[in-house]
Design an enzyme around this catalytic site. Structure first.
Site, PDB file in Angstrom:
ATOM      1  N   SER A 123      -3.424  -6.541   7.606  1.00 36.32           N
ATOM      2  CA  SER A 123      -3.213  -6.705   6.168  1.00 36.32           C
ATOM      3  C   SER A 123      -2.340  -5.575   5.638  1.00 36.32           C
ATOM      4  O   SER A 123      -2.402  -4.456   6.133  1.00 36.32           O
ATOM      5  CB  SER A 123      -4.576  -6.707   5.463  1.00 36.32           C
ATOM      6  OG  SER A 123      -4.526  -6.009   4.259  1.00 36.32           O
ATOM      7  N   THR A 124      -1.504  -5.897   4.678  1.00 34.33           N
ATOM      8  CA  THR A 124      -0.760  -4.828   4.011  1.00 34.33           C
ATOM      9  C   THR A 124      -1.078  -4.916   2.534  1.00 34.33           C
ATOM     10  O   THR A 124      -0.765  -5.917   1.904  1.00 34.33           O
ATOM     11  CB  THR A 124       0.767  -4.985   4.177  1.00 34.33           C
ATOM     12  OG1 THR A 124       1.100  -6.329   3.909  1.00 34.33           O
ATOM     13  CG2 THR A 124       1.242  -4.596   5.524  1.00 34.33           C
ATOM     14  N   ASP A 151     -15.238  -1.164  -6.467  1.00 31.08           N
ATOM     15  CA  ASP A 151     -14.192  -2.202  -6.356  1.00 31.08           C
ATOM     16  C   ASP A 151     -14.795  -3.385  -5.607  1.00 31.08           C
ATOM     17  O   ASP A 151     -14.180  -3.968  -4.732  1.00 31.08           O
ATOM     18  CB  ASP A 151     -12.973  -1.640  -5.605  1.00 31.08           C
ATOM     19  CG  ASP A 151     -11.780  -2.579  -5.683  1.00 31.08           C
ATOM     20  OD1 ASP A 151     -11.808  -3.483  -6.536  1.00 31.08           O
ATOM     21  OD2 ASP A 151     -10.837  -2.427  -4.888  1.00 31.08           O
ATOM     22  N   LYS A 177      -1.585  -2.708  -1.382  1.00 32.19           N
ATOM     23  CA  LYS A 177      -0.801  -1.818  -2.218  1.00 32.19           C
ATOM     24  C   LYS A 177      -0.975  -0.377  -1.754  1.00 32.19           C
ATOM     25  O   LYS A 177      -0.050   0.405  -1.789  1.00 32.19           O
ATOM     26  CB  LYS A 177      -1.296  -1.965  -3.659  1.00 32.19           C
ATOM     27  CG  LYS A 177      -0.220  -1.714  -4.669  1.00 32.19           C
ATOM     28  CD  LYS A 177      -0.662  -2.220  -6.017  1.00 32.19           C
ATOM     29  CE  LYS A 177      -1.944  -1.617  -6.417  1.00 32.19           C
ATOM     30  NZ  LYS A 177      -2.743  -1.782  -7.420  1.00 32.19           N
TER      31      LYS A 177
HETATM   32  P1  ADP Z   1      -6.886  -2.550   0.490  1.00 37.29           P
HETATM   33  O1  ADP Z   1      -7.003  -1.239  -0.151  1.00 37.29           O
HETATM   34  O2  ADP Z   1      -5.492  -2.916   0.863  1.00 37.29           O
HETATM   35  O3  ADP Z   1      -7.603  -3.657  -0.257  1.00 37.29           O
HETATM   36  P2  ADP Z   1      -8.960  -2.923   2.493  1.00 37.29           P
HETATM   37  O4  ADP Z   1      -9.725  -1.814   3.088  1.00 37.29           O
HETATM   38  O5  ADP Z   1      -9.675  -3.787   1.491  1.00 37.29           O
HETATM   39  O6  ADP Z   1      -7.604  -2.356   1.901  1.00 37.29           O
HETATM   40  O7  ADP Z   1      -8.425  -3.844   3.668  1.00 37.29           O
HETATM   41  C1  ADP Z   1      -7.561  -4.926   3.471  1.00 37.29           C
HETATM   42  C2  ADP Z   1      -7.910  -6.057   4.377  1.00 37.29           C
HETATM   43  O8  ADP Z   1      -7.870  -5.628   5.735  1.00 37.29           O
HETATM   44  C3  ADP Z   1      -9.314  -6.582   4.182  1.00 37.29           C
HETATM   45  O9  ADP Z   1      -9.358  -7.593   3.219  1.00 37.29           O
HETATM   46  C4  ADP Z   1      -9.683  -7.112   5.539  1.00 37.29           C
HETATM   47  O10 ADP Z   1      -9.210  -8.429   5.725  1.00 37.29           O
HETATM   48  C5  ADP Z   1      -8.927  -6.191   6.477  1.00 37.29           C
HETATM   49  N1  ADP Z   1      -9.809  -5.117   6.962  1.00 37.29           N
HETATM   50  C6  ADP Z   1      -9.986  -3.901   6.435  1.00 37.29           C
HETATM   51  N2  ADP Z   1     -10.857  -3.176   7.160  1.00 37.29           N
HETATM   52  C7  ADP Z   1     -11.250  -3.968   8.177  1.00 37.29           C
HETATM   53  C8  ADP Z   1     -12.156  -3.810   9.286  1.00 37.29           C
HETATM   54  N3  ADP Z   1     -12.828  -2.684   9.497  1.00 37.29           N
HETATM   55  N4  ADP Z   1     -12.296  -4.842  10.134  1.00 37.29           N
HETATM   56  C9  ADP Z   1     -11.617  -5.992   9.936  1.00 37.29           C
HETATM   57  N5  ADP Z   1     -10.766  -6.195   8.924  1.00 37.29           N
HETATM   58  C10 ADP Z   1     -10.577  -5.203   8.049  1.00 37.29           C
END
Ligand code: ADP
Ligand code: MG
Length: 885
Positions: free
Chosen positions: A183-184, A331, A186
């Site tokens: 995922s990318t 959040d 912000k």
């Molecule tokens: P952001 O600040 O971009 O929202 P997140 O920590 O919510 O960052 O991560 C974005 C996305 O990456 C999540 O919605 C999820 O799909 C994936 N992700 C993040 N951490 C994990 C993890 N430990 N295992 C699997 N997927 C993850």
């Protein structure tokens, strides 16, 4: 860093106690279980570390140049001044070397000049000019080189240094391989990686999970690197890159996420296990399978029983998080909860705060609203209302009802309530938070407050103020001493460690803010202090809250609480706006009383700030529907019509068009208006209008406000709108090209289709002909063989009688053929009679007599041929008969 330092010292103490206890005894006791830092917790610091980490922070001063400039004072116009009894001219070598040092800090981020904090960087003109020339050359080169790979990775916010860090993870065996991007967002990029066996050079195994997630926090500096093309010509952003150390703050965020994850895991909250932190890169366990992340709650395919189960899990986890872990996610929504094996996993916890954060309870309320609204939407039964959920979690009674909409005020009241601020000597159980609070209390002179709600629940333990896991820590070294020894400094000189979450966030936003002006820094500092005081001592929205609440009630807004919150937030930020109830006439002539935020918003145009008169009409369905925004020119102004403002002053923005709740709010709208108007002011001076004083730009005729109110938020919004514009333009171009390509392809396709049809019909015809030929071929072959046989026969027979060639059997045809032959014979006779006459063989009389006789005979023959032919239906002798007449 702070926690790390603390943990290390605690561990060192444990180790010394362990050594003391064991002495020379053969049977030894290990304290390793109680150690704070797992053996491989952090990257081997000795291997390589940022210079600034190893420096003593007391010597560091991020605003060194400003301080120096302030101390020195400005150089007067005459070009010299007296300092300590000495005359210093503007050509003074020290002065100019220092100014070179400062100027070099303003070079773009690609040019490695160091951060200039803590060292007296003085540069001779020669060196400065060399670096400057190099910078210019590099700038040109950079514009030329567009390596695709480099571009793509930089767009994904993984800069070269981060890539090297990731390679090192693989190199050291911590990771087997990095498989790709999950995922990318912000603020962070998430990568998937396969865990490795761990570094070989250590005794204890690291037990890295088979699948790992790497969260790479985007460094603002890096974002600027990729975005400088959008802002380099914008006066507001000039000279912004070099003064601060934004990376430092991003590291703090990563660190905060790791600590929050650790803390949550310790209290049994289902979160990904944090494995390793290095600068802005956090390695954690991957929630999912085979590189596919577990779906977010929002995307998961779940039955109604699953939803019920998930709801129970989420609300109980929220309560546990608050009660036992002393954290608020801040959040939390269906986007930050993953669903794996019938279990909800909480992620994205970098912004999580403690309940005693000045806005902690508001954040919690927002979390409650998100959760209740989501589970309501998916049809879970008996979902608690946000306020019920809030009370369920905190134990704080919130009144709910039509006449009691001031939930926000109630929450604010909880915060300031006496009951919550007593027992200030109670310490948090968590070491990190304890230190954090201590550092705060030392620097900001305010003791940490206990968790609101559940009175007495958390206060029994640790009266002594000791941390349970590192009992001697708090006495061995005072927090302030280790803070100053290790913790980095903010631009204002304040220790990062001593900053609250809110201040950190402020700091993160203000990284973008112009830090040039020393006074501004001070102002900012004062503002922060006041803010801090005010949040504790009085209602933030003051009288406005009551007024607006009254207006909302009188008009009957449907979503009172969100509308109130949104309006108050906007009013607090933009004091030039006042709420009024006025009648708005819609296009269909219907009039309605609505709240209108009337007044001015400050817009920065070409270096000066102007007040633009505006009206924001808030619909009674707010915040579900976008407000209406009008520019209201005064008598000496005229509307400048543009694609954003029509002749009536109505404002059109994508933000309004794409308004959705939650997500869009008045504050965002105002900020976007400010950015848009600062690019193209919506009004200009009326020709021949009132004289303008002081002389103004012909583009605008507005009054200046008292203070500059451009904040990091504006800059972020401006960046976002610049990026949005750029993306839209690129998309539009791409779309037009693709559309043209599609049209031409469609034309080609049509043509090809026609030709295909043509070919098909020709093929069909050919097939029919072929079939026909195949049918007729045997018959023709037979005829041919007959013909051949006859020809052979003819060739073989000699002296054939011509009369024998045709043998007529039928009497009619026999008569026909003989009449035909006789006719032909008579033709010949007539011919030769003619020749006889010509040659003088017969005389004319004889000739005429003979011709008369033969002609009569021939006439009869021809009639016979005709009759026979008619009877036999041959029709072959028409010409013959006709000729003879
Ligand atoms: P952001 O600040 O971009 O929202 P997140 O920590 O919510 O960052 O991560 C974005 C996305 O990456 C999540 O919605 C999820 O799909 C994936 N992700 C993040 N951490 C994990 C993890 N430990 N295992 C699997 N997927 C993850
Ligand atoms: Mg997220």
């Amino acid at each position: 860093m702070l926690q790390d330092q603390f943990d290390r010292e605690a561990d060192a103490m444990l180790q010394s106690e362990e050594r003391h206890k064991n002495g020379t005894s053969k049977v030894t006791v290990s304290y390793s279980k109680y150690k704070m830092i797992p053996p491989h917790d952090l990257w081997d610091e000795s291997e390589e570390e940022d210079d600034y980490l190893t420096q003593d922070d007391r010597k560091r001063d991020w605003d060194w140049y400003e301080t120096q400039d302030k101390d020195m004072g400005e150089m007067p116009r005459c070009g010299y001044k007296q300092v300590d009894g000495k005359t210093i001219t503007k050509h003074d070598s020290e002065l100019s070397q220092r100014s070179n040092g400062r100027r070099i800090m303003e070079f773009p981020p690609g040019i490695d000049t160091g951060d200039g904090g803590g060292i007296e960087m003085k540069l001779s003109n020669q060196v400065y000019n060399k670096i400057r020339n190099f910078s210019i050359k590099e700038g040109k080169k950079k514009h030329k080189v567009h390596d695709k790979a480099e571009k793509s990775t930089s767009e994904l916010a993984i800069d070269q240094a981060t890539k090297i860090m990731l390679f090192k993870y693989v190199d050291r065996g911590i990771l087997e391989r990095i498989s790709g991007i999950v995922s990318t967002g912000k603020e962070a990029v998430i990568l998937h990686a396969e865990g490795g066996p761990g570094p070989e050079d250590t005794d204890e195994p690291m037990n890295i999970p088979h699948e790992c997630a790497i969260k790479v926090f985007k460094t603002t500096l890096n974002e600027f690197k990729t975005r400088d093309k959008y802002i380099k010509d914008d006066y507001r952003f000039r000279d912004r890159f070099s003064k601060q150390n934004p990376r430092r703050v991003v590291h703090m965020w990563a660190e905060k996420e790791m600590h929050n994850l650790r803390k949550m895991a310790k209290h049994g909250i289902p979160v990904p296990e944090a494995i390793l932190l290095k600068k802005h890169v956090l390695l954690m366990a991957f929630i999912g399978e085979d590189g596919t992340p577990a779906p977010k709650l929002k995307d998961a395919l779940m039955g109604s029983a699953d939803y019920e189960l998930a709801y129970d899990q989420v609300i109980n986890t929220m309560r546990k998080l608050y009660e036992e872990c002393h954290l608020i996610h801040a959040d939390l929504s269906e986007y930050n909860i993953l669903w794996q094996d019938k279990q909800c996993w909480f992620i994205d916890v970098s912004q999580s705060v403690e309940p005693n954060h000045p806005n902690g309870l508001e954040f919690l309320m927002r979390d409650c609203q998100n959760i209740s609204s989501y589970f309501n939407r998916v049809g879970v039964h008996d979902v608690k209302s946000p306020t019920e959920l809030f009370t369920f979690i905190t134990g704080l009674p919130l009144k709910e009802g039509p006449e009691d909409v001031g939930i926000l005020s109630q929450i604010q009241n909880f915060i300031k309530h006496d009951q919550l601020t007593k027992n200030q000597d109670v310490q948090d159980k968590d070491v990190f938070n304890y230190c954090w609070d201590q550092a705060q209390s030392k620097s900001a002179d305010s003791a940490s407050r206990p968790i609101p709600g559940h009175p007495g629940k958390h206060r029994a333990a640790n009266k002594s103020g000791k941390s349970p896991r590192s009992p001697k820590m708090s006495f061995s070294k005072s927090p302030s001493s280790w803070t100053s020894a290790k913790s980095p400094k903010s631009p204002s000189g304040k220790s990062f460690a001593s900053m609250t979450d809110e201040e950190l966030k402020d700091m993160k936003d203000s990284m973008l803010k112009d830090g040039n002006d020393g006074e501004e820094v001070e102002e900012e500092e004062n503002r922060r202090k006041t803010k801090k005081e005010t949040t504790v001592t009085f209602m933030p929205f003051g009288d406005n809250a009551r007024d607006v609440e009254g207006m909302i009630d009188s008009i009957g807004y449907r979503s009172k609480e969100p509308a109130l919150r949104d309006i108050l937030t906007a009013l607090t930020h933009y004091r030039g706006l006042q709420p009024k109830v006025e009648k708005f006439t819609f296009n269909d002539g219907i009039e309605k009383s609505l709240i209108c935020l009337k007044g001015t918003i400050p817009v920065n145009y070409r270096g000066a700030t102007y007040n633009i008169p505006v009206n924001f009409w808030i619909l009674d369905t707010h915040p579900h529907h976008a407000p209406m925004c009008y520019v209201c020119p005064t008598s000496d102004m005229q509307i400048r019509i543009s694609r954003h403002v029509d002749h009536t002053g109505k404002v059109y923005l994508p933000y309004l068009h794409e308004w959705k709740s939650p997500g869009s709010d008045l504050l965002g709208l105002i900020q976007i208006c400010i950015i848009i108007f600062s690019e193209q002011p919506p009004v200009f001076a009326q020709p021949g209008g009132a004289p303008v004083n002081p002389p103004m730009d012909p583009g605008v005729a507005l009054s200046r406000p008292s203070s500059n109110t451009i904040t990091g938020e504006h800059i972020r919004a401006s960046l976002m709108s610049a990026v949005e514009d750029k993306i839209k333009r690129a998309l539009r171009e791409e779309f037009t090209t693709k559309q043209a390509e599609m049209e031409s392809l469609q034309r080609v396709q049509e043509e090809l289709e026609n030709r295909r049809k043509n070919l098909n019909s020709q093929m069909e015809m050919s097939n029919r002909v072929l079939e026909d030929i195949q049918v007729k071929l045997p018959h023709l072959n037979q005829l041919k063989s007959e013909l051949d046989a006859n020809r052979e026969k003819i060739d073989e027979s000699e002296g054939v009688e011509t009369d024998d060639i045709i043998k007529v059997v039928y009497p009619l045809l026999l008569q026909l053929s003989s009449a035909y032959c006789e006719d032909a014979a008579l033709d010949d006779s007539l011919y030769y009679l003619g020749r006889g006459l010509r040659d003088g063989v017969i005389d004319c009389e004889t000739f005429l007599k003979a011709v008369r006789k033969l002609s009569r005979e021939q006439f009869f023959k021809k009639v016979i041929v005709q009759k026979c032919s008619e009877k036999a239906k041959l029709g072959i002798c028409d010409d013959l008969v006709a000729n003879s007449y």
